[in-house]
Design a protein around this motif. Structure first.
Motif, mmCIF file in Angstrom:
data_model
loop_
_atom_site.group_PDB
_atom_site.id
_atom_site.type_symbol
_atom_site.label_atom_id
_atom_site.label_comp_id
_atom_site.label_asym_id
_atom_site.label_seq_id
_atom_site.Cartn_x
_atom_site.Cartn_y
_atom_site.Cartn_z
ATOM 1 N N SER A 152 0.808 -1.216 0.000
ATOM 2 C CA SER A 152 0.000 0.000 0.000
ATOM 3 C C SER A 152 0.844 1.270 0.000
ATOM 4 C CB SER A 152 -0.908 0.022 1.222
ATOM 5 O OG SER A 152 -0.120 0.236 2.364
ATOM 6 N N ILE A 153 2.157 1.103 0.007
ATOM 7 C CA ILE A 153 3.004 2.299 -0.037
ATOM 8 C C ILE A 153 3.023 2.825 -1.463
ATOM 9 C CG2 ILE A 153 5.314 3.196 0.350
ATOM 10 C CD1 ILE A 153 5.699 0.941 2.391
ATOM 11 N N ASN A 154 2.817 4.130 -1.584
ATOM 12 C CA ASN A 154 2.655 4.712 -2.912
ATOM 13 C C ASN A 154 3.910 4.747 -3.762
ATOM 14 O OD1 ASN A 154 -0.012 5.257 -3.206
ATOM 15 N ND2 ASN A 154 0.099 7.137 -1.995
ATOM 16 N N SER A 155 5.011 5.127 -3.133
ATOM 17 C CA SER A 155 6.203 5.315 -3.935
ATOM 18 C C SER A 155 6.951 3.996 -4.115
ATOM 19 C CB SER A 155 7.095 6.359 -3.268
ATOM 20 O OG SER A 155 8.420 5.923 -3.237
ATOM 21 N N PRO A 156 7.318 3.665 -5.355
ATOM 22 C CA PRO A 156 8.016 2.397 -5.587
ATOM 23 C C PRO A 156 9.358 2.332 -4.866
ATOM 24 C CG PRO A 156 7.995 3.759 -7.578
ATOM 25 C CD PRO A 156 7.115 4.422 -6.591
ATOM 26 N N LEU A 157 9.997 3.487 -4.729
ATOM 27 C CA LEU A 157 11.275 3.504 -4.014
ATOM 28 C C LEU A 157 11.066 3.116 -2.556
ATOM 29 C CD1 LEU A 157 12.976 6.794 -5.222
ATOM 30 C CD2 LEU A 157 13.744 4.462 -5.614
ATOM 31 N N SER A 158 10.062 3.743 -1.940
ATOM 32 C CA SER A 158 9.784 3.450 -0.541
ATOM 33 C C SER A 158 9.413 1.978 -0.364
ATOM 34 C CB SER A 158 8.635 4.316 -0.035
ATOM 35 O OG SER A 158 8.895 5.662 -0.276
ATOM 36 N N ARG A 159 8.649 1.458 -1.336
ATOM 37 C CA ARG A 159 8.238 0.050 -1.286
ATOM 38 C C ARG A 159 9.478 -0.843 -1.268
ATOM 39 N NH1 ARG A 159 3.800 0.929 -4.856
ATOM 40 N NH2 ARG A 159 5.168 0.443 -6.586
ATOM 41 N N ASP A 160 10.407 -0.561 -2.191
ATOM 42 C CA ASP A 160 11.627 -1.367 -2.256
ATOM 43 C C ASP A 160 12.387 -1.293 -0.949
ATOM 44 O OD1 ASP A 160 10.958 -1.903 -4.799
ATOM 45 O OD2 ASP A 160 12.507 -0.681 -5.752
ATOM 46 N N ILE A 161 12.479 -0.077 -0.411
ATOM 47 C CA ILE A 161 13.286 0.095 0.798
ATOM 48 C C ILE A 161 12.636 -0.589 2.001
ATOM 49 C CG2 ILE A 161 14.255 1.808 2.377
ATOM 50 C CD1 ILE A 161 14.496 3.646 -0.108
ATOM 51 N N TYR A 162 11.310 -0.526 2.069
ATOM 52 C CA TYR A 162 10.624 -1.219 3.166
ATOM 53 C C TYR A 162 10.887 -2.720 3.103
ATOM 54 C CZ TYR A 162 6.922 -2.075 6.656
ATOM 55 O OH TYR A 162 6.229 -2.436 7.785
ATOM 56 N N GLU A 163 10.937 -3.261 1.884
ATOM 57 C CA GLU A 163 11.251 -4.692 1.723
ATOM 58 C C GLU A 163 12.653 -5.004 2.268
ATOM 59 O OE1 GLU A 163 9.332 -7.033 0.137
ATOM 60 O OE2 GLU A 163 7.839 -5.882 -0.993
ATOM 61 N N TYR A 164 13.609 -4.185 1.872
ATOM 62 C CA TYR A 164 14.965 -4.374 2.394
ATOM 63 C C TYR A 164 14.941 -4.372 3.910
ATOM 64 C CZ TYR A 164 17.732 -3.815 -1.909
ATOM 65 O OH TYR A 164 18.326 -3.989 -3.118
ATOM 66 N N SER A 165 14.156 -3.428 4.458
ATOM 67 C CA SER A 165 14.164 -3.273 5.900
ATOM 68 C C SER A 165 13.476 -4.439 6.595
ATOM 69 C CB SER A 165 13.540 -1.909 6.234
ATOM 70 O OG SER A 165 12.676 -2.005 7.307
ATOM 71 N N LEU A 166 12.397 -4.971 5.995
ATOM 72 C CA LEU A 166 11.727 -6.129 6.585
ATOM 73 C C LEU A 166 12.632 -7.356 6.551
ATOM 74 C CD1 LEU A 166 8.064 -5.794 5.255
ATOM 75 C CD2 LEU A 166 8.891 -5.377 7.567
ATOM 76 N N GLU A 167 13.429 -7.448 5.466
ATOM 77 C CA GLU A 167 14.340 -8.600 5.366
ATOM 78 C C GLU A 167 15.630 -8.372 6.131
ATOM 79 O OE1 GLU A 167 14.798 -8.951 1.164
ATOM 80 O OE2 GLU A 167 12.643 -9.285 0.900
#
Lengths: 286, 433
Positions: free
Chosen positions: B370-385
């Motif tokens: 649900s995060i709008n920005s693709p950059l933020s989405r990618d970074i959140y994934e990195y952070s979850l992993e």
């Protein structure tokens, strides 16, 4: 003349209060804080002259001071030369002189920050394109070195303030009685001699004012500096005012920044006052 | 006649000075009103923070909260980026007009304000904060702030250019991979329509002093911002690697680098496709979106800055924390705590935050999709992993990053050699500790 009654003081009260609240009290408080370890919120220790001694070793402060002095000398000369030159130009009997006055004064109406960004674009974008077009390598890479940064600031400041100084010279030039110039002309003085021996001494009071204005402004310049170079590259174009702001608000050394400000204040005051004193002595009364 | 005129003038002058005095004193009244009326019917929460770009969204969110909690009124003050905010915060505190909630950036800012910071260890909003996001605001196991959000940076690249050049960004892990990709891109500059591979903003000291240096300093401090904050010295164990990366960026960057600033880098070069990649973070998304929404959505990806032994990890950190003023009235503190629990740990709150803010959340329970920005989405994934490198630069001595960045500028300008830059950096670190 009865001037010390209640009305006198009452009328003065708003000004005194305002001046006291925003100038006198902060100045005194700042002077006091410069001797402490004040961090903007509280102070715990009285440090005496420690900050002032540290100043002598602060290479960055000293180099910003030296940069400011160089900058001031160059801009004071250029501003007065251009100011007087423009004033002479627009006091000639030209059809367009009113338009020219407006045009020359215009840059002064634009804020320093905006001018800084406009000139940044000119120096970086326009200059490099021009350089490429004309094959002049010297126009490329402006503001990437200390020297081009210095001249960039000089050009910007001169461009902005010359019109203002021009106005002061115009006022004095116009007050010179026509008959003096005419008498000199009848006596066979050449245009240059008339300028050198009649006009020049009579605009000397304008020099006092313009020198004072240009000197104190060029010392205190901040917004142009911030917008055009922001002290860069590598802090080589950082002027004293910017160095003080940096110390106080980025390094969070409020008291140390305050000490710098006090020194700066004294420095500018001495230079400005002695300049006015010296110029006053050279003026001629009409 | 003359007498009355004089009296009139006296009255006017007197009134004028009184008016001035009243204006000076006016602040106190305003402040008194802020504290609420005491009997708990109406509580005003005065929040002051440094992210102007989110001001409208915060207001919207506050309005929603006020609707559900009619006895709370939230006032959001915001002052523009960086040092400006910190200056205003300082003057608000020294003038006695203290906000109830304010934002701080990390340990060195906390050191100044720890006396004013309420203990928020037991809040739900700190409980659900992601692993590591509280490190920078914790002193002796007491948590003093709630993380705003996360931010991450790396090499942001133009997907289309990479595709046309036949480069698979997923395969770029080590420095050698990156160098090879850069050379490939450089050799096809004409066909790809780019002016340079990188756009290195040499006039922004923080890009080099804070962000780039952070990647190579993080291993030295075990990715721990507090370790950096407490360290007396800096060794630059990875100094050579940093030089190599800086040289690579400089050599293949659009020139001249030393007068290039952030807006040229992001707007003029990257968003218009003149540069294939830039070292920046997810905060450029709103700018890219303004320039070209489609480009921002479809065409932008992020690569980690390669670090030997830590390949594939992105520097992610918390740029700001909410801190509750412990000097505020008790019910105001309670109201502030409730508000943050609602915002970060309740279902509706999370929904609102996700809708309103293009945050990379620093909390659990958020949905990456649900995060709008693709950059933020990618970074959140990195952070979850947990593929992240810490942000140690928030633990640098105050202003050290800018000073070090200035020395790096000297290196780029050929005024200093690299050894000298590092030596100077170590010296300045030690003298300010």
């Amino acid at each position: 003349m009865r001037n010390k009654d209640l009305t006198f003081w009452l009328f003065l009260a708003p000004v005194i209060l305002a001046l006291g609240a925003v100038v006198v009290i902060p100045l005194l408080a700042g002077f006091f804080y410069s001797f402490t370890d004040w961090n903007g919120l509280t102070f715990n220790n009285f440090l005496g002259l420690e900050h002032y001694l540290r100043l002598l070793d602060d290479g960055r402060f000293l180099s910003s001071l030296w940069f400011t002095i160089q900058f001031s000398v160059v801009t004071v000369v250029l501003l007065n030369v251009f100011g007087l030159g423009l004033a002479l130009l627009v006091t000639q009997k030209l059809k367009s002189s009113n338009l020219l006055r407006t045009v020359f004064f215009m840059p002064n109406l634009i804020g320093g920050l905006i001018l800084g960004f406009i000139w940044q674009f000119i120096f970086i974008g326009v200059f490099s394109d021009l350089g490429e077009l004309l094959g002049i390598a010297g126009l490329d890479g402006w503001l990437t070195t200390g020297t081009t940064g210095f001249w960039g600031l000089v050009i910007l400041t001169t461009w902005q303030l010359a019109g203002y100084i021009m106005i002061i010279y115009i006022a004095y030039l116009q007050s010179i009685p026509e008959e003096l110039l005419e008498a000199a002309k009848v006596d066979g003085a050449s245009p240059f001699q008339r300028f050198r021996n009649v006009t020049f001494p009579l605009v000397a009071p304008a020099f006092t004012i313009s020198m004072f204005l240009t000197l104190s402004t060029s010392f205190k310049i901040y917004d142009q500096n911030l917008a055009l170079t922001d002290g860069g590259p590598f802090n080589s174009t950082e002027m004293v005012a910017m160095n003080i702001v940096y110390t106080a608000f980025s390094s969070n050394e409020m008291a140390y920044g305050q000490a710098k400000a006090i020194i700066f204040f004294v420095f500018v005051a001495i230079i400005a006052v002695s300049q006015v004193y010296y110029n006053k002595k050279k003026e001629v009364e009409m | 006649m003359k007498k009355t005129k004089l009296t009139m003038m006296t009255i006017i002058a007197g009134a004028a000075s009184l008016g001035l005095l009243a204006a000076c004193g006016g602040d106190d009244n305003g402040n008194g009103g802020n504290e609420g009326s005491g009997d708990g019917e109406q509580i005003t929460l005065d929040i002051f923070q440094g992210k102007v770009e989110f001001r409208d969204q915060f207001l919207e969110m506050a309005a929603q909260y006020e609707e559900e909690n009619p006895n709370v009124q939230i006032e959001f003050g915001a002052v523009g980026g960086g040092s400006d905010y910190f200056t205003s915060l300082r003057s608000r505190f020294s003038s006695g007009d203290e906000p109830d909630v304010f934002s701080l950036a990390g340990p060195s800012e906390l050191a100044d304000y720890q006396d004013y910071a309420e203990d928020v260890t037991d809040l739900e909003a700190t409980d659900t904060a992601l692993e590591g996001t509280l490190d920078g605001i914790t002193v002796d196991d007491t948590v003093y702030g709630i993380p705003f959000n996360q931010e991450g940076y790396g090499f942001i690249y133009n997907k289309q250019v990479f595709e046309e050049a036949g480069i698979n960004p997923d395969e770029i892990l080590s420095y050698e991979d990156l160098e090879e990709a850069v050379q490939t891109l450089d050799s096809q500059k004409e066909e790809l329509g780019i002016e340079g591979v990188f756009a290195l903003p040499g006039s922004e000291a923080w890009v080099m002093g804070n962000h780039l240096a952070n990647v190579y300093l993080a291993p030295e401090f075990n990715n721990d911002v507090m370790e950096a904050y407490e360290s007396d010295t800096v060794e630059f164990e990875r100094g050579d690697e940093m030089q190599r990366m800086l040289d690579l960026q400089n050599e293949y960057s659009i020139q001249p680098v030393l007068n290039m600033d952030y807006s040229q880098q992001v707007e003029q070069y990257f968003s218009l496709g003149d540069a294939a990649m830039i070292q920046q973070g997810d905060w450029i998304h709103p700018t890219l979106e303004q320039m070209d929404p489609e480009f921002a959505e479809e065409n932008v990806g992020i690569l980690p800055i390669p670090l030997e032994g830590e390949e594939g990890k992105l520097p992610v950190g918390v740029p700001n924390y909410w801190v509750i003023n412990s000097n505020a009235d008790d019910e105001v503190i309670e109201a502030a705590k409730d508000f943050f629990d609602w915002m970060y740990a309740s279902e509706e709150g999370i929904e609102v935050v996700q809708e309103q803010l293009n945050f990379i959340p620093a909390h659990e329970n958020f949905d990456p999709e649900s995060i709008n920005s693709p950059l933020s989405r990618d970074i959140y994934e990195y952070s979850l992993e947990e593929n992240t490198i810490g942000w140690v630069f928030l633990g640098y001595p105050t202003a050290w990053g800018d000073d070090f960045g200035a020395h790096v500028q000297e290196y780029l300008g050929g005024e200093r050699d690299w050894e000298d830059v590092l030596e100077e950096g170590t010296q300045e670190w030690e003298s300010s500790r």
